[in-house]
Design a protein around this motif. Structure first.
Motif, short mmCIF file in Angstrom:
data_model
loop_
_atom_site.label_atom_id
_atom_site.label_comp_id
_atom_site.label_asym_id
_atom_site.label_seq_id
_atom_site.Cartn_x
_atom_site.Cartn_y
_atom_site.Cartn_z
N VAL A 95 31.54 37.27 41.29
CA VAL A 95 32.53 36.19 41.16
C VAL A 95 31.94 34.84 41.58
CG1 VAL A 95 34.75 35.32 42.04
CG2 VAL A 95 34.53 37.70 41.34
N VAL A 96 31.18 34.81 42.64
CA VAL A 96 30.63 33.52 43.08
C VAL A 96 29.59 32.97 42.11
CG1 VAL A 96 31.14 33.90 45.52
CG2 VAL A 96 28.90 34.53 44.63
N SER A 97 29.09 33.81 41.20
CA SER A 97 28.15 33.32 40.19
C SER A 97 28.87 32.65 39.03
CB SER A 97 27.27 34.47 39.67
OG SER A 97 28.03 35.33 38.84
N LEU A 98 30.18 32.81 38.96
CA LEU A 98 30.98 32.21 37.88
C LEU A 98 31.45 30.83 38.28
CD1 LEU A 98 33.23 35.32 37.10
CD2 LEU A 98 31.23 34.53 35.80
N PRO A 99 31.74 29.98 37.30
CA PRO A 99 32.32 28.68 37.64
C PRO A 99 33.71 28.88 38.24
CG PRO A 99 32.22 28.98 35.25
CD PRO A 99 31.54 30.14 35.87
N PHE A 100 34.11 27.94 39.08
CA PHE A 100 35.41 28.05 39.74
C PHE A 100 36.52 28.14 38.69
CE2 PHE A 100 39.27 26.47 41.76
CZ PHE A 100 39.30 27.30 42.87
N GLY A 101 37.43 29.06 38.91
CA GLY A 101 38.54 29.24 37.98
C GLY A 101 39.51 30.27 38.52
N PRO A 102 40.39 30.75 37.67
CA PRO A 102 41.43 31.70 38.11
C PRO A 102 40.86 32.99 38.71
CG PRO A 102 41.92 30.89 35.90
CD PRO A 102 40.57 30.37 36.26
N ILE A 103 39.69 33.41 38.24
CA ILE A 103 39.11 34.65 38.78
C ILE A 103 38.79 34.51 40.26
CG2 ILE A 103 36.71 34.12 38.17
CD1 ILE A 103 38.36 37.57 37.96
N TRP A 104 38.43 33.33 40.71
CA TRP A 104 38.17 33.10 42.12
C TRP A 104 39.45 33.29 42.93
CZ3 TRP A 104 33.97 30.26 44.80
CH2 TRP A 104 32.78 30.26 44.06
N VAL A 105 40.55 32.77 42.41
CA VAL A 105 41.83 32.89 43.12
C VAL A 105 42.26 34.35 43.16
CG1 VAL A 105 44.27 32.23 43.09
CG2 VAL A 105 42.51 30.56 42.46
N LEU A 106 42.17 35.04 42.01
CA LEU A 106 42.56 36.44 41.97
C LEU A 106 41.68 37.28 42.89
CD1 LEU A 106 44.30 38.68 40.76
CD2 LEU A 106 42.65 38.83 38.88
N HIS A 107 40.39 37.07 42.84
CA HIS A 107 39.50 37.85 43.69
C HIS A 107 39.74 37.54 45.16
CE1 HIS A 107 36.21 40.34 44.82
NE2 HIS A 107 35.60 39.34 45.43
N GLY A 108 40.00 36.29 45.48
CA GLY A 108 40.33 35.93 46.86
C GLY A 108 41.57 36.66 47.34
N PHE A 109 42.57 36.74 46.47
CA PHE A 109 43.79 37.48 46.81
C PHE A 109 43.47 38.95 47.05
CE2 PHE A 109 47.30 40.17 45.41
CZ PHE A 109 48.31 39.75 46.27
N TYR A 110 42.67 39.55 46.16
CA TYR A 110 42.31 40.95 46.33
C TYR A 110 41.50 41.17 47.61
CZ TYR A 110 43.90 42.44 41.70
OH TYR A 110 44.65 42.76 40.61
N LEU A 111 40.57 40.28 47.91
CA LEU A 111 39.78 40.42 49.13
C LEU A 111 40.67 40.43 50.37
CD1 LEU A 111 36.66 38.11 48.68
CD2 LEU A 111 36.64 40.55 49.18
N VAL A 112 41.56 39.45 50.43
CA VAL A 112 42.44 39.33 51.60
C VAL A 112 43.42 40.50 51.68
CG1 VAL A 112 44.25 37.92 52.66
CG2 VAL A 112 42.19 36.83 51.76
N SER A 113 44.07 40.83 50.55
CA SER A 113 45.09 41.89 50.60
C SER A 113 44.47 43.25 50.91
CB SER A 113 45.88 41.93 49.30
OG SER A 113 45.07 42.26 48.21
N MET A 114 43.32 43.57 50.33
CA MET A 114 42.68 44.86 50.62
C MET A 114 42.20 44.92 52.07
SD MET A 114 42.78 47.05 48.15
CE MET A 114 41.46 48.18 48.51
N ALA A 115 41.69 43.82 52.59
CA ALA A 115 41.25 43.79 53.99
C ALA A 115 42.45 43.97 54.92
CB ALA A 115 40.52 42.49 54.29
N VAL A 116 43.57 43.31 54.62
CA VAL A 116 44.78 43.46 55.43
C VAL A 116 45.25 44.91 55.40
CG1 VAL A 116 47.24 42.85 55.54
CG2 VAL A 116 45.53 41.07 55.30
N MET A 117 45.26 45.52 54.22
CA MET A 117 45.69 46.91 54.10
C MET A 117 44.79 47.85 54.90
SD MET A 117 48.39 46.97 52.16
CE MET A 117 48.52 48.57 51.41
N LEU A 118 43.49 47.62 54.85
CA LEU A 118 42.57 48.46 55.61
C LEU A 118 42.78 48.31 57.11
CD1 LEU A 118 40.24 50.49 55.53
CD2 LEU A 118 38.67 48.56 55.51
N VAL A 119 42.96 47.09 57.58
CA VAL A 119 43.19 46.85 59.00
C VAL A 119 44.51 47.49 59.44
CG1 VAL A 119 43.72 45.05 60.71
CG2 VAL A 119 41.76 44.79 59.17
#
Length: 111
Positions: free
Chosen positions: A54-78
């Motif tokens: 994702v960080v190799s891609l230009p900034f766009g909606p995929i960054w927002v979606l992936h950021g959401f997934y990163l945070v939500s999955m980390a919260v669920m694991l914790v």
């Protein structure tokens, strides 16, 4: 905004909106017994690898979606780890008390 950017934005909103109720319920109830620990760990590891892409891609909606997934999955694991830790049985104070067996013989009261 071109068609690809519009499609990415709409799908980001839809994916996040679909996952948000599950995340809110897990945070409110703190009950994650129905979740699989291995699935949560694998999802988080997968997200970490996907971040490289994702960080190799230009900034766009995929960054927002992936950021959401990163945070939500980390919260669920914790939350899963905290709930699993709080559910584990307390250790016996006397280590010998857990190894004692009850006798199978019946005691007959005397009249």
């Amino acid at each position: 905004m071109d068609a690809a950017m519009l499609a990415g934005t709409v799908s980001t909103v839809l994916f996040a909106a679909a996952n948000l109720p599950m995340l809110v319920k897990a945070v409110r109830s703190r009950d994650l017994r129905s979740y699989s620990a291995s699935a949560l760990v694998m999802g988080n590891v997968g997200n970490l690898f996907y971040t490289v892409y994702v960080v190799s891609l230009p900034f766009g909606p995929i960054w927002v979606l992936h950021g959401f997934y990163l945070v939500s999955m980390a919260v669920m694991l914790v939350l899963y780890a905290v709930s699993a830790w709080s559910r584990r049985p307390a250790r016996a104070q006397d280590s010998g008390s857990t190894t004692r067996r009850r006798s199978s013989a019946r005691v007959i009261p005397q009249a």
